[in-house]
Design an enzyme around this catalytic site. Sequence first.
Site, PDB file in Angstrom:
ATOM      1  N   GLU A   1       0.848  -1.452   0.139  1.00 28.43           N
ATOM      2  CA  GLU A   1       0.053   0.090  -0.004  1.00 28.43           C
ATOM      3  C   GLU A   1       0.751   1.249   0.136  1.00 28.43           C
ATOM      4  O   GLU A   1       0.634   2.203  -0.625  1.00 28.43           O
ATOM      5  CB  GLU A   1      -0.957  -0.075   1.259  1.00 28.43           C
ATOM      6  CG  GLU A   1      -1.812  -1.196   1.069  1.00 28.43           C
ATOM      7  CD  GLU A   1      -2.713  -1.194   2.225  1.00 28.43           C
ATOM      8  OE1 GLU A   1      -2.339  -1.485   3.435  1.00 28.43           O
ATOM      9  OE2 GLU A   1      -4.018  -1.053   2.100  1.00 28.43           O
TER      10      GLU A   1
ATOM     11  N   GLU B   1      -4.117  -9.673   3.900  1.00 27.47           N
ATOM     12  CA  GLU B   1      -4.868  -9.161   5.049  1.00 27.47           C
ATOM     13  C   GLU B   1      -6.078 -10.361   5.275  1.00 27.47           C
ATOM     14  O   GLU B   1      -6.408 -10.370   6.486  1.00 27.47           O
ATOM     15  CB  GLU B   1      -5.242  -7.693   4.897  1.00 27.47           C
ATOM     16  CG  GLU B   1      -4.418  -6.710   5.312  1.00 27.47           C
ATOM     17  CD  GLU B   1      -3.402  -6.414   3.948  1.00 27.47           C
ATOM     18  OE1 GLU B   1      -3.530  -7.179   2.770  1.00 27.47           O
ATOM     19  OE2 GLU B   1      -2.514  -5.319   3.947  1.00 27.47           O
TER      20      GLU B   1
END
Length: 693
Positions: free
Chosen positions: A106, A126
Amino acid sequence: MSATDYQTRGRVAVISMQNPPVNGLGLALREGIVESLDQANGDASVEAIVLIGAHGTFSGGADIREFNTPAMFAEPSLATVIEAIEASPKPVIAAISGACMGGGLELALGCHARIAAPDAQIALPEVKLGLLPGAGGTQRLPRVIGLEAALNMIVSGNIVPAKLLAETDLFDTMAGDDLLADATRLAEQSIGQPLKLVRDRKVKHPESEGFLMVAKNTVATMAGPFPAPVKCVEAVAASTGKFDAGIATERKLFGELVQTPESKALRHAFFGERAASKIKGVPADTPTRPIETVAVIGAGTMGGGITMNFLNAGIPVRLLEMSQEALDRGIGIIRKNYEGRVKKGKLTEEKLEQRMALIHPTLSYDDLGDTDLVIEAVFEDMGVKQQVFETLDAVMKPGAILASNTSTLDLDKIASFTKRPEDVVGLHFFSPANVMRLLEVVRGEKTADDVLVTVMKLGKTIRKLCVVAGVCDGFIGNRMVNKYIAQAIAMLEEGALPQEVDKAVESIGFAMGPFRMCDLSGNDVGWYIRKRHYEEYPDMPRMPIADKLCEMGRFGQKTGSGWYKYVPGDRKAHPDPEVEKLIVDTCAELGVERRKLSQDEIRDRLVLALVNEGARILEDGIAQRASDIDMVYLNGYGFPLHLGGPMLYADTMGLYNVERRMRQFAALPGADATFWEPAELVKKLASDGKMFN
Ligand code: NAD
């Protein structure tokens, strides 16, 4: 030491992230990135910036050491760091090698350009913790690799090598041998060019709506009880609209997922596995003994499976049996097992032969003396174990580790058959030993620290999840399962049928209920132990239904019938009217008025039977921590992952409710009040408002 290193190379500032081992984005590193960024932007001689990871890796994402601490949520958050990069008037180039995962990816997606070493590992994992990428990953990744590819990565959490993404817009270019030099060149080229941001791009897909609808339905079916995969699809779907709205959707969905019991269970499993490797009172730097060769005694059900673990890891095994016939049979079964894998295309013929060649079969203990570790898997009989350990004591070289796979016998007594009890340890594998991930490492009273550390390390090599247990009948797993089965049988004596009992836990995700489990492992095993106990403790309550079942020869799958009926070629358990008759008739003989037990009652009685014994196991110091018990149940007993194990189940229920429920069970007609007396630990936690985990 600062978590970032700042240097300049001509007009380019190089910010290097330094938080070993994987540059986890902990608070100090996040602060360091922002400070270095400000420094670069404030330095008139700098015109472009490279962000790179030290130690050959970009960033593995969040710093797991920060989980559940205030630092995790402290500013600058990862989102703030990314915003700072996006707002930088000078271009920021991400130079990616090693792990670029989760928050690491990210972060890279917030940069103005990216360059990667071909073997860098890219992932947004995640979902494996029941979450979704919460710092823009679901919005930015589809904008550079496309909706479909991004969805696959986010929903699966799988790692993709950077070279497979080389053609996408994720990377501006791929690096050669010198990542920093190539990244610096890319930074120089970007000077004076318009700044590009991923957030300004559009997601391209010819038919996104239809695609996303199909994806959502497919993912929902595959996700089972876990909500995260579907939420990942919803978040990715939002990337087709305006960026800021998408980010808001991502944040909202992330917030929802963090609170779900399923995500808590997955995180519990993740951290529980790591905690299990730590042994209280044993320093982390305890030296290990080298293990290059292993011996296994007994080539039966367990010995064969145990041997395969070592063959798979390339470790040679001397396999000892009592007779040539038993040896041939055992080795034949190992070969057959591997042949099955060859047929399924999971193993090559060549590997099969390589593995078989690692077995050195023998009938003589003289062949074992120079091995580093010997594991005994002979009959479960103290006399036989005594003979074996006395012989091992005589033949094994000094420093060799002597292990027993006993499931119920006293390891300290076994150790006392040798003059080196410090070298003796329990290695309790689960059946089938080549498949089941759990390995209970039984710490005897005198087991040396370095022996424990050595076998824990070896456990990792053979890809087991090791949990340390103290000495008692059944250690952690079986001691608890005995109470669970006793409770299952007690419910038959009150009014339930095997299929009703099994359904109550299978419907919440147990791999199989207690009666199907007993039929699989063999009802005779428990029967023999019960008969021994009836003799040893004449006042012990009897189990008439279970005893009669065994007297009928119904030992389970292996005899074609047990608590259920089995038909050849079909592993399905068929409810059997004969068993129902046996149960009803026995109740009549006992003068019991049968009643209907609700599924809720059955489920809670089964799980809380595990919990109460688990609490006693903690009180007795048999398990080091509650999460160890949960790891045993998740990895050895088919407890559903989304519930996180029996102790987390109790925590979720609340200990006050757990205690109250136990007292209700104690008051039921015909209940065994002693069985349901809440363990001291349960009472204490309930009154203190605390939890096991
Ligand atoms: P098994 O009967 O399948 O195998 C035992 C083997 O040991 C036989 O092949 C026998 O010939 C051999 N043997 C017996 N005495 C010997 C001796 N003195 N020297 C050399 N070989 C000898 O039994 P199993 O199920 O493999 O159980 C072995 C051990 O593992 C027991 O202690 C048992 O409690 C434990 N265990 C079993 C399970 C399970 O599910 N079966 C699970 C965990 C632990």
